[in-house]
Design a protein around this motif. Structure first.
Motif, PDB file in Angstrom:
ATOM      1  N   VAL A   1       6.766   2.144  -1.205  1.00 48.04           N
ATOM      2  CA  VAL A   1       7.945   2.196  -2.067  1.00 48.04           C
ATOM      3  C   VAL A   1       7.690   3.246  -3.140  1.00 48.04           C
TER       4      VAL A   1
ATOM      5  N   ARG B   1      10.515   3.781   1.390  1.00 51.23           N
ATOM      6  CA  ARG B   1      11.731   3.428   0.660  1.00 51.23           C
ATOM      7  C   ARG B   1      11.654   4.041  -0.736  1.00 51.23           C
TER       8      ARG B   1
ATOM      9  N   VAL C   1      11.819  -5.436  -2.062  1.00 50.77           N
ATOM     10  CA  VAL C   1      11.197  -4.758  -0.933  1.00 50.77           C
ATOM     11  C   VAL C   1       9.705  -5.047  -0.990  1.00 50.77           C
TER      12      VAL C   1
ATOM     13  N   ALA D   1       5.899  -3.937   0.210  1.00 55.01           N
ATOM     14  CA  ALA D   1       5.264  -2.676   0.599  1.00 55.01           C
ATOM     15  C   ALA D   1       3.752  -2.768   0.472  1.00 55.01           C
TER      16      ALA D   1
ATOM     17  N   VAL E   1       2.755   1.330  -3.671  1.00 54.94           N
ATOM     18  CA  VAL E   1       3.862   1.702  -4.544  1.00 54.94           C
ATOM     19  C   VAL E   1       3.463   2.954  -5.321  1.00 54.94           C
TER      20      VAL E   1
END
Length: 425
Positions: free
Chosen positions: A30, A53, A226, A228, A231
């Motif tokens: 992310v 994302r 979300v 992940a 990050v």
């Protein structure tokens, strides 16, 4: 007259990202923030096989990446010999090579992928307003010439011819640099990353990060989340309290800019006839360039608070007329501002306060090249976990002491530096 309206136009090919966050979405990476850094990292991470994302609190291009002056300048505040002395031969050499490459990262990406970005790569001039500044430029010139950089020293006659003003004693030309439409570039980066497979969500502010069962859970104010493996927080000067201490480790400054009405044929021929990007050597510098539609755009530091009226741009207008008296009666048709992040040691900082939580911040006014160039390094680090893959060392987040009082201190420093600059005219 529009209030705080940038001059930059979006390319006709641009399209808004339209991939809302899905229920139970899980990805490899992310990225929080869709500026130059976040989108460059997203594109390169997808190329490395990661599922990515990107979450943007507002719209792509609404932050500093779409609001800056569009000058693509290689290098750092410090020259190669300082980097070698400060970081040692191995890390210092890697940093010097990275610093030399940042403009290439932008123009090569645009050219290779045929991005719809108005651009001109014919150099950036650092204009010396004193003999002392000119001597410092001579030292910088020596160091970069020894590394084979395409640079040149300018005398008073040469810089007067290249700028169209007689107010400088000399200058330094770095032909590796150039200018772009920054809004077009960030929007095209978003299109490039999206077409490659990155999912970009706009108008979703990340409100929380927590580590849970081996994954990061990234939650938004709208109630979405979300999961992940990693990050990347790419919020830079727009950092808030998402990562403890990050905002307090940075000094956010506003960069105020203006653009004139289109120049007359005579003005266009006399002012910046070669279309170079310029910034001067003052403590509180101004920077300027011509736009694709024939205007002069100039910027510099402004008030730390949000602008309240057109008067907040008056200091930039005075600087423009000081540098170019012939523009005394030329109307100002655009005024806008963006936020930039500075660090106390004037170097970008990379942090990883917890495994899998990465961030890079501190553009120092060279964010177009610097943050674009960092993208592939950050993506590579996410895939390998090897700190040697990064140009800058990973350091702890160190909040600035008495950060809450920074506005008073920075305002006082700016006022003092402006006084010193005025005495050197």
């Amino acid at each position: 007259m529009p209030f705080s309206t940038p001059i930059w136009l979006a390319p006709q090919s641009s399209k808004r990202p339209a991939t809302p966050i899905e229920v139970n979405e899980e990805v490899d990476l992310v990225i929080v923030g869709a500026g130059f850094q976040g989108l460059s990292a997203a594109f390169h991470a997808v190329a490395l096989g990661l599922k990515v994302r990107v979450i943007e609190a507002a719209q792509v291009g609404s932050g500093a990446s779409g609001l800056n002056g569009g000058q693509v300048i290689p290098g750092l505040k410090y020259d190669p010999e300082w980097l070698l002395a400060h970081f040692g031969p191995e890390r210092g050499e890697a940093l010097a090579r990275f610093a030399a490459s940042t403009a290439d990262a932008v123009f090569d990406l645009i050219d290779h992928h045929q991005l719809d970005v108005p651009r001109k790569r014919n150099g950036w001039i650092q204009a010396a307003h004193t003999q002392t500044a000119s001597e410092m430029q001579a030292e910088r010139h020596r160091q970069w010439v020894e590394r084979g950089a395409d640079v040149a020293l300018l005398d008073a006659r040469q810089i007067a011819e290249m700028t169209g003003t007689s107010g400088y004693v000399g200058g330094w030309l770095d032909r590796r640099a150039g200018i772009i439409n920054p809004l077009a570039f960030v929007l095209e980066l978003a299109r490039l990353a999206s077409d490659a497979g990155a999912r970009i969500a706009e108008n979703e502010r990340v409100s929380g990060l927590r580590h849970e069962t081996g994954l990061w859970v990234v939650s938004t104010q709208s109630g979405k989340a979300v999961r992940a493996k990693s990050v990347l927080v790419a919020t830079n000067a727009y950092s808030d309290g998402l990562v403890p201490g990050l905002r307090q480790s940075l000094v956010p400054l506003h960069s105020f800019q203006i653009a004139t009405a289109p120049l007359t044929a005579a003005q266009d021929a006399a002012i910046l006839p070669g279309g170079h990007a310029i910034s001067d050597s003052r403590r509180i510098l101004v920077y300027y360039r011509k736009t694709a539609d024939g205007r002069l755009a100039m910027g510099g530091r402004g008030r730390l608070g949000l602008p309240r009226s057109a008067d907040d741009w008056a200091h930039i207008e005075r600087a423009m007329r000081r540098v170019f008296p012939a523009l005394e009666d030329t109307p100002i048709e655009r005024r806008w501002y963006g936020r930039v992040a500075m660090t106390m040691n004037h170097l970008p900082h990379i942090h990883e306060p917890e495994p899998g939580l990465l961030m890079a911040a501190g553009c120092q006014g060279r964010g177009v090249g610097l943050m674009t160039a960092l993208g592939p390094y950050l993506a590579h680090y996410v895939t390998t976990g090897d700190p040697a893959a990064l140009p800058f060392p990973i350091t702890p987040i160190r909040p600035i002491p008495f950060h809450a009082f920074r506005q008073i201190g920075v305002s006082a420093a700016i006022a003092w530096y402006r006084l010193l600059d005025s005495l050197e005219r």
